[in-house]
Design a protein around this motif. Structure first.
Motif, PDB file in Angstrom:
ATOM      1  N   SER A   4      60.987  20.084  40.083  1.00  0.00           N
ATOM      2  CA  SER A   4      61.732  19.378  41.130  1.00  0.00           C
ATOM      3  C   SER A   4      60.986  19.453  42.453  1.00  0.00           C
ATOM      4  N   ILE A   5      61.268  18.465  43.292  1.00  0.00           N
ATOM      5  CA  ILE A   5      60.694  18.401  44.647  1.00  0.00           C
ATOM      6  C   ILE A   5      61.813  17.991  45.598  1.00  0.00           C
ATOM      7  N   PHE A   6      61.908  18.694  46.696  1.00  0.00           N
ATOM      8  CA  PHE A   6      62.928  18.416  47.700  1.00  0.00           C
ATOM      9  C   PHE A   6      62.279  18.429  49.076  1.00  0.00           C
ATOM     10  N   PHE A   7      62.661  17.475  49.924  1.00  0.00           N
ATOM     11  CA  PHE A   7      62.103  17.396  51.280  1.00  0.00           C
ATOM     12  C   PHE A   7      63.208  17.632  52.319  1.00  0.00           C
ATOM     13  N   GLU A   8      62.817  18.262  53.396  1.00  0.00           N
ATOM     14  CA  GLU A   8      63.691  18.382  54.555  1.00  0.00           C
ATOM     15  C   GLU A   8      62.903  17.966  55.792  1.00  0.00           C
ATOM     16  N   LEU A   9      63.483  17.058  56.572  1.00  0.00           N
ATOM     17  CA  LEU A   9      62.850  16.575  57.799  1.00  0.00           C
ATOM     18  C   LEU A   9      63.621  17.094  59.009  1.00  0.00           C
ATOM     19  N   SER A  10      62.880  17.502  60.022  1.00  0.00           N
ATOM     20  CA  SER A  10      63.493  17.927  61.271  1.00  0.00           C
ATOM     21  C   SER A  10      62.588  17.532  62.424  1.00  0.00           C
ATOM     22  N   PHE A  11      63.100  17.684  63.635  1.00  0.00           N
ATOM     23  CA  PHE A  11      62.379  17.194  64.807  1.00  0.00           C
ATOM     24  C   PHE A  11      62.456  18.238  65.920  1.00  0.00           C
ATOM     25  N   SER A  12      61.491  19.141  65.935  1.00  0.00           N
ATOM     26  CA  SER A  12      61.461  20.161  66.986  1.00  0.00           C
ATOM     27  C   SER A  12      60.789  19.641  68.255  1.00  0.00           C
ATOM     28  N   GLU A  13      59.898  18.631  68.094  1.00  0.00           N
ATOM     29  CA  GLU A  13      59.180  18.077  69.241  1.00  0.00           C
ATOM     30  C   GLU A  13      59.074  16.554  69.148  1.00  0.00           C
ATOM     31  N   PRO A  14      60.190  15.840  69.123  1.00  0.00           N
ATOM     32  CA  PRO A  14      60.086  14.378  69.013  1.00  0.00           C
ATOM     33  C   PRO A  14      59.427  13.749  70.229  1.00  0.00           C
ATOM     34  N   GLN A  15      59.637  14.347  71.414  1.00  0.00           N
ATOM     35  CA  GLN A  15      59.033  13.801  72.634  1.00  0.00           C
ATOM     36  C   GLN A  15      57.516  13.850  72.574  1.00  0.00           C
ATOM     37  N   ALA A  16      56.970  14.737  71.724  1.00  0.00           N
ATOM     38  CA  ALA A  16      55.522  14.839  71.531  1.00  0.00           C
ATOM     39  C   ALA A  16      55.084  14.077  70.284  1.00  0.00           C
ATOM     40  N   HIS A  17      56.040  13.375  69.653  1.00  0.00           N
ATOM     41  CA  HIS A  17      55.745  12.432  68.566  1.00  0.00           C
ATOM     42  C   HIS A  17      55.488  13.124  67.227  1.00  0.00           C
ATOM     43  N   TYR A  18      56.249  14.195  66.931  1.00  0.00           N
ATOM     44  CA  TYR A  18      56.084  14.915  65.675  1.00  0.00           C
ATOM     45  C   TYR A  18      57.366  14.925  64.853  1.00  0.00           C
ATOM     46  N   VAL A  19      57.193  14.819  63.524  1.00  0.00           N
ATOM     47  CA  VAL A  19      58.254  15.125  62.575  1.00  0.00           C
ATOM     48  C   VAL A  19      57.799  16.343  61.781  1.00  0.00           C
ATOM     49  N   ASP A  20      58.713  17.278  61.560  1.00  0.00           N
ATOM     50  CA  ASP A  20      58.423  18.481  60.785  1.00  0.00           C
ATOM     51  C   ASP A  20      58.907  18.267  59.361  1.00  0.00           C
ATOM     52  N   VAL A  21      58.043  18.536  58.399  1.00  0.00           N
ATOM     53  CA  VAL A  21      58.345  18.289  56.993  1.00  0.00           C
ATOM     54  C   VAL A  21      58.289  19.598  56.218  1.00  0.00           C
ATOM     55  N   ARG A  22      59.317  19.843  55.434  1.00  0.00           N
ATOM     56  CA  ARG A  22      59.302  20.966  54.508  1.00  0.00           C
ATOM     57  C   ARG A  22      59.433  20.412  53.101  1.00  0.00           C
ATOM     58  N   MET A  23      58.476  20.724  52.250  1.00  0.00           N
ATOM     59  CA  MET A  23      58.434  20.241  50.868  1.00  0.00           C
ATOM     60  C   MET A  23      58.656  21.432  49.939  1.00  0.00           C
ATOM     61  N   SER A  24      59.764  21.441  49.230  1.00  0.00           N
ATOM     62  CA  SER A  24      60.083  22.533  48.314  1.00  0.00           C
ATOM     63  C   SER A  24      59.752  22.106  46.893  1.00  0.00           C
ATOM     64  N   ILE A  25      58.920  22.895  46.222  1.00  0.00           N
ATOM     65  CA  ILE A  25      58.413  22.561  44.886  1.00  0.00           C
ATOM     66  C   ILE A  25      58.856  23.647  43.914  1.00  0.00           C
ATOM     67  N   SER A  26      59.404  23.250  42.778  1.00  0.00           N
ATOM     68  CA  SER A  26      59.845  24.214  41.765  1.00  0.00           C
ATOM     69  C   SER A  26      59.427  23.753  40.378  1.00  0.00           C
ATOM     70  N   VAL A  88      55.871  24.031  51.065  1.00  0.00           N
ATOM     71  CA  VAL A  88      54.765  23.489  51.856  1.00  0.00           C
ATOM     72  C   VAL A  88      55.384  22.938  53.132  1.00  0.00           C
ATOM     73  N   SER A  89      54.929  23.413  54.252  1.00  0.00           N
ATOM     74  CA  SER A  89      55.424  22.900  55.527  1.00  0.00           C
ATOM     75  C   SER A  89      54.269  22.293  56.304  1.00  0.00           C
ATOM     76  N   TYR A  90      54.555  21.202  56.995  1.00  0.00           N
ATOM     77  CA  TYR A  90      53.525  20.548  57.808  1.00  0.00           C
ATOM     78  C   TYR A  90      54.195  19.673  58.848  1.00  0.00           C
ATOM     79  N   ALA A  91      53.445  19.338  59.865  1.00  0.00           N
ATOM     80  CA  ALA A  91      53.910  18.410  60.903  1.00  0.00           C
ATOM     81  C   ALA A  91      53.095  17.128  60.798  1.00  0.00           C
TER      82      ALA A  91
END
Length: 592
Positions: A4-26, A88-91
């Protein structure tokens, strides 16, 4: 354990034009390694865009043990001896205004999924879900992805669906309406003076007209996202959605508003033609490299023909307006010297290196399969109408191809298969048009237009004016050559792109071009003018022998000598049911 793969998106710095991605792999613990990848291109936009260039701060972790991983290619990270659960986390940086790329700021986020989500090599068929943590000032999510029972969580049965479902997040204005049992949603992004009731009515008319062409609609829900900017125009198709960009001022201007509706018609047409009825090369996709086909002249060119024709059938364009729009395709192609070198099929194949990467010489060596494909489409439509005495048209081909290749066989087509089906359905030999699509030699399109009582005329032939064959622009206040037409006076004399134009026959050249216009207006073909330039900081005088312009100015109109039968077929072609009278003052027909 189930993979399985699950994603979570969040925005800690949208004013700086970033989306934060967390990819959970099982569930991949039995593997020696797994490769996670980011696509390099977006289906529907045929250019390697290198989305991985925007990935930052990538990290790998597991509750079980330390994770060993390394980047092994431009868009690939390898995880060795994966444990039962890996995160796996990345911006991702997104600040490019287009319908193909992500844009994030403090007010909103538009996420292009191919540039946001990674996949595991060899497992594109895995189902996945995405949870979105809204930034505090945002309150809406618009996407074609299926909603789940969990708040702000969406489901995709595979990664092809995920990659084909853009996501708009923010405070966009949304409303829904039903068309023939299908729920449609409009999401308007940015300030604009639009009329919801009028838009709903006009889009409903367009959808119903297109449903008639295809016979059925494969969606139960369709989303139209429109980005409203000061100056913009474009669109990208998806399975059950589209993303459009337009000027916020267009809704108050009749001509511009009709052009917007044509864009809606174009992208909506694609939900059948491209997303489902498609060349074999365009699905399943290889997200790692170019997907070559010579058939874009069919899928994009035919769609470019139908968009304005549908607006005509809806009664939004009158006959005169539609013929003007159709003439644009001819003028666009024939005013690019490259039409003598590149066919519609070659333009399709070379789209990866030419269509989306134009340079100062592109117009001399290439054409667009959008315009040339539309020219071939109108020839095919007219030929079918005439040969069948008006009982069939290109609609019959499109509907039959959709049913055969998609609904029955669920596969892409080869061009020869598409031609064979078209000829079988209509009983018309279409080899002349399919052959022309693969050759750069000129086609006499009047042999088709005359069949339905119309003609295409080059009105520039009557003008016989002089030109240098250049386009100029301003560079730090200097007048600089931006393009030189093949075989023009400038081309032959050796004027170059990048030359600063200083004077012509001792008249100072300004960016408004008045001096050039004045000299040419008082000269004749064969005369020589002297042009003073600066090239790489050195002053030169270039003698230029003037020649007549070969630029075209095509218009399409009814033939005075057309027979009654030809006029009848022309009325069928353009859905004209009323009694028509020729208005000689404006050289077009009026409905009485």
């Amino acid at each position: 354990m189930k993979k399985s793969i699950f994603f979570e998106l969040s925005f800690s710095e949208p004013q700086a034009h970033y989306v934060d991605v967390r990819m959970s792999i099982s569930g991949f613990q039995e593997k020696e390694y797994i490769d996670i990848k980011m696509p390099v291109w977006a289906p529907g936009s045929y250019l390697i865009r290198e989305y991985a260039k925007n990935v930052e701060k990538i990290k790998f972790s597991s509750p079980a043990r330390a994770v060993t991983a390394e980047k092994i290619a431009k868009n690939t990270w390898r995880i060795y001896n994966p444990s039962e659960h890996i995160e796996v986390s990345y911006a991702v940086y997104g600040f490019e205004v287009s319908v193909r790329t992500s844009f994030i700021d403090a007010s909103r986020a538009f996420l292009s999924p191919v540039g946001t989500f990674m996949y595991i090599d060899g497992y594109l068929d895995l189902e996945t879900s995405v949870h979105i943590d809204l930034f505090p000032s945002w309150n809406k999510i618009s996407t074609g992805l299926q909603k789940t029972s969990e708040t702000n969580t969406f489901y995709a049965p595979n990664f092809d669906i995920l990659f084909d479902s853009p996501i708009e997040i923010g405070t966009q204005d949304t409303w829904t309406f039903d068309v023939d049992g299908i729920l449609h949603e409009c999401a308007m992004v940015g300030e604009a003076d639009y009329d919801k009731e009028r838009l709903t009515e006009d889009i409903t008319t367009i959808v119903r007209e297109e449903n008639k062409i295809w016979g059925s609609n494969p969606n139960y829900y369709y989303l139209i996202i429109t980005h409203n900017y000061q100056n913009s125009n474009g669109g990208l198709e998806h399975l059950n959605s589209t993303v459009l960009s337009t000027s916020r001022f267009n809704y108050a201007q009749p001509t511009a508003y009709k052009n917007y509706l044509s864009l809606v018609a174009h992208e909506y047409f694609h939900l059948w033609h491209v997303k489902r009825l498609r060349p074999k090369a365009l699905g399943p996709f290889n997200y790692d490299a170019e997907n070559y086909t010579t058939g874009l002249w069919i899928i994009e060119g035919f769609t470019s023909y139908y968009d304005n024709l549908i607006i005509r059938r809806c009664g939004i364009f009158d006959e005169y307006e539609y013929l003007q729009k159709l003439a644009v395709d001819f003028n666009t192609v024939y005013n690019r010297p490259g039409y003598l070198l590149q066919s519609a099929a070659a333009s399709s194949f070379d789209t990866w290196i030419k269509q989306y990467r134009p340079d100062e010489n592109s117009h001399n060596v290439a054409i667009s399969y959008y315009n040339k494909g539309a020219m071939h489409a109108v020839a095919m439509d007219i030929k079918i109408i005439a040969a069948s005495q008006g009982t069939k048209c290109l609609d019959d081909v499109m509907r039959a191809a959709y049913e055969h290749f998609y609904l029955i066989e669920n596969r892409g087509f080869e061009e020869d298969e598409f031609q064979a089906l078209a000829e079988r359905v209509t009983g018309v030999d279409l080899s002349d048009i399919f052959t022309a699509a693969h050759h750069a030699e000129e086609v006499d399109y009047n042999q088709y237009f005359h069949l339905v009582g119309y003609e295409i005329i080059d009105k520039a032939e009557e003008q016989n004016y002089l030109t240098l064959g250049i386009k100029v622009g301003s560079n730090e206040g200097h007048t600089v050559i931006k393009n030189v037409d093949r075989d023009s006076a400038a081309w032959i004399s050796g004027l170059n792109v990048g030359d600063e134009l200083i004077a012509i026959n001792n008249h100072r050249i300004e960016i408004n071009g008045k001096a050039i216009e004045y000299v040419l207006a008082h000269a004749s073909a064969g005369d020589t003018v002297n042009i003073l330039i600066s090239r790489d900081g050195l002053i030169k005088e270039i003698p230029v022998k003037l020649i007549a312009s070969d630029k075209k100015s095509y218009s399409i109109q009814r033939r005075e000598i057309a027979t009654d039968e030809e006029r009848r077929l022309g009325n069928i072609w353009l859905s004209i049911k009323d009694y028509l009278v020729h208005d000689k003052k404006y050289n077009h027909l009026i409905i009485r």
